[in-house]
Motif scaffolding. Sequence first.
Motif, PDB file in Angstrom:
ATOM      1  N   GLY A 120       0.835  -1.192   0.000  1.00 56.23           N
ATOM      2  CA  GLY A 120       0.000   0.000   0.000  1.00 56.23           C
ATOM      3  C   GLY A 120       0.869   1.240   0.000  1.00 56.23           C
ATOM      4  O   GLY A 120       1.713   1.439  -0.883  1.00 56.23           O
ATOM      5  N   ASP A 121       0.681   2.126   0.987  1.00 57.52           N
ATOM      6  CA  ASP A 121       1.541   3.298   1.132  1.00 57.52           C
ATOM      7  C   ASP A 121       2.943   2.824   1.512  1.00 57.52           C
ATOM      8  O   ASP A 121       3.098   2.036   2.457  1.00 57.52           O
ATOM      9  N   VAL A 122       3.955   3.293   0.804  1.00 57.43           N
ATOM     10  CA  VAL A 122       5.338   2.893   1.074  1.00 57.43           C
ATOM     11  C   VAL A 122       6.248   4.102   0.867  1.00 57.43           C
ATOM     12  O   VAL A 122       5.850   5.090   0.242  1.00 57.43           O
ATOM     13  N   PRO A 123       7.481   4.043   1.374  1.00 59.01           N
ATOM     14  CA  PRO A 123       8.434   5.109   1.037  1.00 59.01           C
ATOM     15  C   PRO A 123       8.627   5.194  -0.472  1.00 59.01           C
ATOM     16  O   PRO A 123       8.957   4.192  -1.117  1.00 59.01           O
ATOM     17  N   TYR A 124       8.425   6.367  -1.021  1.00 60.45           N
ATOM     18  CA  TYR A 124       8.535   6.529  -2.474  1.00 60.45           C
ATOM     19  C   TYR A 124       9.289   7.805  -2.817  1.00 60.45           C
ATOM     20  O   TYR A 124      10.454   7.749  -3.205  1.00 60.45           O
ATOM     21  N   PHE A 125       8.667   8.958  -2.627  1.00 66.79           N
ATOM     22  CA  PHE A 125       9.350  10.201  -2.989  1.00 66.79           C
ATOM     23  C   PHE A 125      10.586  10.451  -2.129  1.00 66.79           C
ATOM     24  O   PHE A 125      11.550  11.064  -2.588  1.00 66.79           O
ATOM     25  N   GLU A 126      10.585   9.977  -0.895  1.00 68.38           N
ATOM     26  CA  GLU A 126      11.734  10.183  -0.013  1.00 68.38           C
ATOM     27  C   GLU A 126      12.638   8.953   0.064  1.00 68.38           C
ATOM     28  O   GLU A 126      13.606   8.938   0.816  1.00 68.38           O
ATOM     29  N   ALA A 127      12.324   7.926  -0.725  1.00 65.86           N
ATOM     30  CA  ALA A 127      13.146   6.712  -0.722  1.00 65.86           C
ATOM     31  C   ALA A 127      14.350   6.878  -1.645  1.00 65.86           C
ATOM     32  O   ALA A 127      14.362   7.740  -2.533  1.00 65.86           O
ATOM     33  N   LEU A 128      15.379   6.047  -1.419  1.00 68.89           N
ATOM     34  CA  LEU A 128      16.556   5.961  -2.290  1.00 68.89           C
ATOM     35  C   LEU A 128      17.346   7.263  -2.340  1.00 68.89           C
ATOM     36  O   LEU A 128      18.017   7.560  -3.334  1.00 68.89           O
ATOM     37  N   LYS A 129      17.269   8.038  -1.265  1.00 67.95           N
ATOM     38  CA  LYS A 129      17.973   9.322  -1.201  1.00 67.95           C
ATOM     39  C   LYS A 129      18.877   9.424   0.020  1.00 67.95           C
ATOM     40  O   LYS A 129      19.124  10.513   0.526  1.00 67.95           O
ATOM     41  N   ALA A 148       9.501   9.291   4.786  1.00 70.78           N
ATOM     42  CA  ALA A 148       8.044   9.274   4.943  1.00 70.78           C
ATOM     43  C   ALA A 148       7.434   8.336   3.914  1.00 70.78           C
ATOM     44  O   ALA A 148       8.013   8.079   2.858  1.00 70.78           O
ATOM     45  N   TYR A 149       6.251   7.813   4.229  1.00 71.13           N
ATOM     46  CA  TYR A 149       5.529   6.948   3.299  1.00 71.13           C
ATOM     47  C   TYR A 149       4.650   7.822   2.403  1.00 71.13           C
ATOM     48  O   TYR A 149       3.961   8.721   2.878  1.00 71.13           O
ATOM     49  N   THR A 150       4.652   7.532   1.113  1.00 68.46           N
ATOM     50  CA  THR A 150       3.800   8.227   0.155  1.00 68.46           C
ATOM     51  C   THR A 150       2.506   7.448  -0.024  1.00 68.46           C
ATOM     52  O   THR A 150       2.519   6.213  -0.037  1.00 68.46           O
ATOM     53  N   SER A 151       1.395   8.148  -0.151  1.00 72.44           N
ATOM     54  CA  SER A 151       0.121   7.452  -0.336  1.00 72.44           C
ATOM     55  C   SER A 151       0.137   6.691  -1.655  1.00 72.44           C
ATOM     56  O   SER A 151       0.756   7.116  -2.640  1.00 72.44           O
ATOM     57  N   GLN A 152      -0.557   5.567  -1.696  1.00 76.23           N
ATOM     58  CA  GLN A 152      -0.577   4.766  -2.913  1.00 76.23           C
ATOM     59  C   GLN A 152      -1.200   5.538  -4.064  1.00 76.23           C
ATOM     60  O   GLN A 152      -0.770   5.378  -5.219  1.00 76.23           O
ATOM     61  N   GLN A 153      -2.176   6.354  -3.786  1.00 74.12           N
ATOM     62  CA  GLN A 153      -2.785   7.142  -4.851  1.00 74.12           C
ATOM     63  C   GLN A 153      -1.750   8.053  -5.511  1.00 74.12           C
ATOM     64  O   GLN A 153      -1.676   8.143  -6.747  1.00 74.12           O
TER      65      GLN A 153
END
Length: 496
Positions: free
Chosen positions: A156-165, A171-176
């Motif tokens: 579902g919501d997972v680290p995305y925009f703040e991941a791999l940096k 923070a976790y980004t909403s799945q939407q």
Amino acid sequence: MALSIVKKRWAAVALLLLGAGCSDFGDTNENPNAARVPVPFALLTEAITGVPATQAGYTLRGGIAGIQTVGAPEPMLYVQYWSESQYPEDSQYATTFALWDNYYAVSLQDLQTIIDLNTKDETREQMVKFASINNQLAVARILRAYLFWVVTDRWGDVPYFEALKQNTLPAYTSQQEIYTDLLKELRESVDQFDNGRMLDGDILFHGDASRWKKFANSLRMLMALRLSNVEPATARDEFISAYEHPAGHVASNDDNVFVGFLDDDKLRNPVNVLFDGRDDYGVSETLMNTLTNLNDPRIEVFADRNQDEEFVGLPYGLTRSLLIDWTNENDYSRPGIAIRETTTRGYIVTASQVQLAKAEAAVRNWIGDDAADLYYDAIRASWEQHEVFDQDIFEVYTGHADVEFSGTDEEKLSKIGTQRWLALYPNGTEAWFEWRRTGYPDLQPTPYALNESGEIPRRYAYPNVEATLNKINYEAASARISGGDKHHSRVWWDID
């Protein structure tokens, strides 16, 4: 590029990386003969396979078709492709959380590194000698989108925009929001390719940009369908846009996207790894009954005959004591040798899968193609993929009441769903995601479930270490989930 060549390059890269930290004592502590930046072709190959070049004997993990993606065993159990023959806890849904380290730390990080190397001023000029900047970025973005798609649909919501940096508390980004960005990444990447050199290390398409574009458009069509219940207008627009894109999509078995595995310990079919000296899985009674009731010729590929030369399914989700009693009296069919050979392809996207997506889109009136033609073409493509097609048998099969494309729209969607379940075998991960979205086929949970809900899992709970290592962001993400961070809670697109 052949995998044998890639393996030699991995070894060279490993030596370069090791040598970088082993120079003589001096003011700079640098080895003038070591690589100053990672080599992008090695990163690409490592991302596809999920096998770090410096870890000898490490079997396929995340990767593009590893045991956490296409070859994941637990989803195969959830969708009742297989049953466990000795230790049935996973068939009883005992495993509630899963780790995501091998996604983020290996393949996703490799792809992000390719992107960073090609966008940062201090390394961008060095990357030109390997391939066109645009082409390197487009390939990395497509693969990164595919892997993040798997990750978000698992949790579902997972680290995305703040991941791999290099951020230890992302923070976790909403799945939407993730879906919105993934679709954007795929749209942009298809149009980013230029006529320049393609990057070596491409063991998917061997530098064929046209096939990368078809892959990206097909992913976008499949992602769009995933939104059909929550954002139908967006889903329709994205599907049509990808479907009508002049670069095309996966439309025949010649376009199928797969990893071609080798007869090699590290680079073999990940399903084969599950049978190393073990006998833990049989073809489930659920799948076997479906195949036999339909007289489906794929049974000869999906399952082996037992010692009596019969196809016998293993009952699903029994307790260990019941399982022992049953197996003491019965011999069952193991997954087919063609499925678990060392060199069996790891299919990621197939023509059958995309044709069924198009058939569903036609039933939904998104596209004007004939839904029945697309549906029958999808079945044929699957049979041809598995080399079991026979015209006479096909005509009888498609006339079966449970296969013939007739009835209400809901009945047609049900038949599409069942054929999708069959065509995806043994990709339990994608089958699980699609079952959660559509409810087809009508799978029933084991009556001996060990999880809290007693139902087939709808997601994985977050890695157990997140509650301590990333406490604030974990709690914020868990609070957004209806029902909390549970096995039975639903991700954003998975609605009743």
